[in-house]
Design a protein around this motif. Structure first.
Motif, PDB file in Angstrom:
ATOM      1  N   THR A 143     -65.067  28.537  42.643  1.00 44.96           N
ATOM      2  CA  THR A 143     -66.117  27.968  43.475  1.00 44.96           C
ATOM      3  C   THR A 143     -65.719  28.021  44.942  1.00 44.96           C
ATOM      4  O   THR A 143     -64.530  28.018  45.278  1.00 44.96           O
ATOM      5  CB  THR A 143     -66.391  26.504  43.067  1.00 44.96           C
ATOM      6  OG1 THR A 143     -67.354  25.927  43.950  1.00 44.96           O
ATOM      7  CG2 THR A 143     -65.115  25.671  43.112  1.00 44.96           C
ATOM      8  N   ARG A 145     -67.209  25.685  47.112  1.00 44.53           N
ATOM      9  CA  ARG A 145     -67.540  24.378  47.680  1.00 44.53           C
ATOM     10  C   ARG A 145     -66.352  23.600  48.236  1.00 44.53           C
ATOM     11  O   ARG A 145     -66.426  23.069  49.353  1.00 44.53           O
ATOM     12  CB  ARG A 145     -68.289  23.530  46.661  1.00 44.53           C
ATOM     13  CG  ARG A 145     -69.746  23.555  46.927  1.00 44.53           C
ATOM     14  CD  ARG A 145     -70.617  22.541  46.384  1.00 44.53           C
ATOM     15  NE  ARG A 145     -71.976  22.977  46.703  1.00 44.53           N
ATOM     16  CZ  ARG A 145     -72.606  22.694  47.811  1.00 44.53           C
ATOM     17  NH1 ARG A 145     -72.016  21.967  48.743  1.00 44.53           N
ATOM     18  NH2 ARG A 145     -73.829  23.154  48.026  1.00 44.53           N
ATOM     19  N   LEU A 148     -65.624  25.236  51.592  1.00 39.62           N
ATOM     20  CA  LEU A 148     -66.667  25.345  52.615  1.00 39.62           C
ATOM     21  C   LEU A 148     -67.280  24.012  53.022  1.00 39.62           C
ATOM     22  O   LEU A 148     -67.774  23.884  54.152  1.00 39.62           O
ATOM     23  CB  LEU A 148     -67.771  26.292  52.129  1.00 39.62           C
ATOM     24  CG  LEU A 148     -67.430  27.780  52.161  1.00 39.62           C
ATOM     25  CD1 LEU A 148     -68.632  28.614  51.738  1.00 39.62           C
ATOM     26  CD2 LEU A 148     -66.964  28.215  53.552  1.00 39.62           C
ATOM     27  N   GLU A 149     -67.268  23.014  52.163  1.00 36.15           N
ATOM     28  CA  GLU A 149     -67.825  21.722  52.574  1.00 36.15           C
ATOM     29  C   GLU A 149     -67.058  21.128  53.757  1.00 36.15           C
ATOM     30  O   GLU A 149     -67.685  20.632  54.710  1.00 36.15           O
ATOM     31  CB  GLU A 149     -67.839  20.760  51.388  1.00 36.15           C
ATOM     32  CG  GLU A 149     -68.951  21.073  50.386  1.00 36.15           C
ATOM     33  CD  GLU A 149     -68.972  20.100  49.225  1.00 36.15           C
ATOM     34  OE1 GLU A 149     -67.959  19.387  49.025  1.00 36.15           O
ATOM     35  OE2 GLU A 149     -69.988  20.073  48.503  1.00 36.15           O
ATOM     36  N   GLU A 167     -74.179  27.014  55.099  1.00 34.03           N
ATOM     37  CA  GLU A 167     -75.141  26.642  54.051  1.00 34.03           C
ATOM     38  C   GLU A 167     -75.635  27.868  53.293  1.00 34.03           C
ATOM     39  O   GLU A 167     -75.854  27.811  52.072  1.00 34.03           O
ATOM     40  CB  GLU A 167     -76.307  25.875  54.679  1.00 34.03           C
ATOM     41  CG  GLU A 167     -75.887  24.508  55.234  1.00 34.03           C
ATOM     42  CD  GLU A 167     -76.987  23.840  56.030  1.00 34.03           C
ATOM     43  OE1 GLU A 167     -77.947  24.548  56.433  1.00 34.03           O
ATOM     44  OE2 GLU A 167     -76.885  22.616  56.270  1.00 34.03           O
ATOM     45  N   LEU A 170     -72.869  28.753  50.884  1.00 37.29           N
ATOM     46  CA  LEU A 170     -72.827  27.793  49.789  1.00 37.29           C
ATOM     47  C   LEU A 170     -73.967  28.032  48.798  1.00 37.29           C
ATOM     48  O   LEU A 170     -73.770  27.917  47.579  1.00 37.29           O
ATOM     49  CB  LEU A 170     -72.909  26.368  50.335  1.00 37.29           C
ATOM     50  CG  LEU A 170     -71.615  25.799  50.916  1.00 37.29           C
ATOM     51  CD1 LEU A 170     -71.881  24.490  51.655  1.00 37.29           C
ATOM     52  CD2 LEU A 170     -70.584  25.577  49.818  1.00 37.29           C
ATOM     53  N   GLY A 173     -72.929  30.932  46.758  1.00 37.44           N
ATOM     54  CA  GLY A 173     -71.779  30.561  45.957  1.00 37.44           C
ATOM     55  C   GLY A 173     -72.122  29.644  44.804  1.00 37.44           C
ATOM     56  O   GLY A 173     -71.541  29.750  43.713  1.00 37.44           O
ATOM     57  N   ASP A 174     -73.081  28.743  45.019  1.00 35.86           N
ATOM     58  CA  ASP A 174     -73.458  27.815  43.959  1.00 35.86           C
ATOM     59  C   ASP A 174     -74.083  28.531  42.760  1.00 35.86           C
ATOM     60  O   ASP A 174     -74.040  28.020  41.635  1.00 35.86           O
ATOM     61  CB  ASP A 174     -74.437  26.771  44.490  1.00 35.86           C
ATOM     62  CG  ASP A 174     -73.751  25.719  45.356  1.00 35.86           C
ATOM     63  OD1 ASP A 174     -72.505  25.666  45.354  1.00 35.86           O
ATOM     64  OD2 ASP A 174     -74.464  24.962  46.040  1.00 35.86           O
ATOM     65  N   ALA A 236     -62.095  30.430  51.581  1.00 34.57           N
ATOM     66  CA  ALA A 236     -63.386  30.935  51.108  1.00 34.57           C
ATOM     67  C   ALA A 236     -63.470  32.451  51.224  1.00 34.57           C
ATOM     68  O   ALA A 236     -63.973  33.135  50.318  1.00 34.57           O
ATOM     69  CB  ALA A 236     -64.518  30.273  51.889  1.00 34.57           C
TER      70      ALA A 236
END
Length: 426
Positions: A143, A145, A148-149, A167, A170, A173-174, A236
């Motif tokens: 993942t 997240r 990147l978060e 965003e 993400l 990626g999600d 990432a």
């Protein structure tokens, strides 16, 4: 040419038998390890296969020895760089005991709930507590997240106009995220080529902008926060690269040595932590044998990866030592790809054939150490005066061919392999 008898004789003369894997037992029998460790800055402890309970117990015992007897104060792990920061606080006693259940990390690293709770007790009760440092890409590449978060939060303060790019990454990626690269890579392969390209492009642009805007970002925050966010972004970028790499490996192709990208990131993460910590701190590094070895990883003559240990050995020289963990058992847990499973693979107890001539395991068995827990310093084999060929060691359910005394400084062998019941945190 070397003979099997010669290797067995050498191991009889140089091997120490150990009595227990109990991490809390007296440590005196591990004193021979001190000679190998010397004054090294980084000492790595491997494992020949993931999900082996005995390897976890041996690691705990060696970690305790290195902390309490040799002055090591940092524990670096084949564990997500991003996920490592909150885990470090928990391991040092901050937060409720039950908070561990809500944390994520690299499930195949060997850092399961049992080891994490033992480390927290060690840090609470021992006079030699350990700081924790994660080195790896998030969730073993499952993942984006966790990496990147924190980047999005940082940019919202220093460069809000760049947040939509995070965003976008993400959102893509999600759609492929899972508990490991074994889940994410096949999902990545099913994305439209345009989405694959868009993910790489947006991460590349963000990375370049981070470098170009560094003076502006640091002025709006500080150097420490900038450096942390930048390394999260690098995690990432490397994860994205590994989506394609592992997919190609699963398909039976790919560029030689492509998996080096992940190991290079782990090596860079190690140096990242060292630059920001106590300059005199000594580090215990815990990762798979194939990551800590000093020699390239090759199969059938083709380069698979330049491992983490290869980079660290080149950087630290004799200040880097590596101890392989192997076994003389007849079975071993192996990971078989299965997209229907949460982790993207099924762990199955797999029968093994007898170890082959030239292997560490064959020499130990021929020397009579097959049913024993043992430790051997391999460094005398580098002098060229010993008539011993040692050019392979077990790796998962196969053997890795490599000049073992060059790849590792020592080896600890266990006689049994029990599959971990609960490999995850929590």
């Amino acid at each position: 040419m070397s003979t099997r008898h010669g290797a067995a004789d050498w191991f009889r003369a140089h091997t120490h038998t150990l009595s227990t894997l109990d991490a809390d037992a007296p440590l005196d029998e591990l004193e021979p390890v001190r000679e190998l460790v010397g004054d090294a800055r980084v000492v790595a402890i491997g494992e020949g296969a993931h999900f082996v309970a005995e390897f976890g117990h041996a690691r705990q015992r060696l970690i305790r020895f290195l902390a309490e007897r040799c002055g090591f104060s940092v524990l670096a792990f084949e564990f997500g760089f991003a996920e490592g920061h909150p885990l470090d606080r928990w391991l040092r006693g901050y937060g409720a005991e039950g908070a561990l259940a809500g944390m994520t990390g690299t499930t195949s690293s060997g850092l399961n709930g049992e080891m994490a709770r033992w480390l927290r007790r060690h840090n609470t009760n021992s006079a030699a507590p350990l700081r924790f440092a994660g080195l790896d890409i998030p969730d073993a590449g499952g993942t984006l997240r966790p990496a990147l978060e924190p980047v999005a939060r940082y940019l919202s303060e220093v460069d809000p106009e760049a947040v939509p790019a995070v965003e976008e990454a993400l959102a893509i990626g999600d759609r492929i995220a899972g508990r490991s690269m074994a889940v994410a890579a096949p999902r990545w392969a099913r994305l439209a080529r345009g989405e694959q390209t868009a993910l790489t492009a947006v991460l590349s642009r963000l990375s370049l902008r981070f470098r170009a805007m560094a003076p502006h970002y640091v002025e709006r925050s500080d150097q420490e926060r900038y450096d942390l966010a930048k390394h999260h972004l690098e995690a990432a970028v490397h994860t994205d690269y590994m989506f394609a790499t592992l997919h190609e490996v699963f398909a039976g192709g790919g560029l030689p040595g492509d998996a080096s990208v992940r190991d290079r990131f782990m090596a860079d993460s190690m140096r990242w932590h060292l630059r920001r910590g106590d300059p005199d701190a000594r580090v215990v590094l815990v990762a798979h044998n194939s990551h800590i070895q000093k020699t390239p990883v090759s199969f059938d003559g083709q380069l698979a990866a330049l491992p983490l240990g290869f980079y660290l050995s080149r950087h630290f020289g004799h200040d880097y030592r590596a101890i392989a963990l192997t076994h003389t058992a007849g079975t071993v847990p192996e990971m078989y790809p299965d997209e229907s499973k949460e982790l993207g693979f099924e762990v199955t107890d797999t029968p093994l054939g007898p170890p082959t001539k030239g292997s560490v395991e064959e020499a130990l068995i021929e020397a009579g150490f097959g049913p024993r827990l043992t430790y051997t310093d391999l460094r005398p084999l580098r002098t060229g005066q010993e008539d011993v060929l040692l050019d392979r060691i077990r790796m998962q359910s196969t053997e890795l061919q490599t000049p073992v005394p060059e790849a590792f400084d020592g080896v600890l062998s266990v006689p049994t392999t029990t599959t971990e019941v609960t490999p995850a945190l929590g």
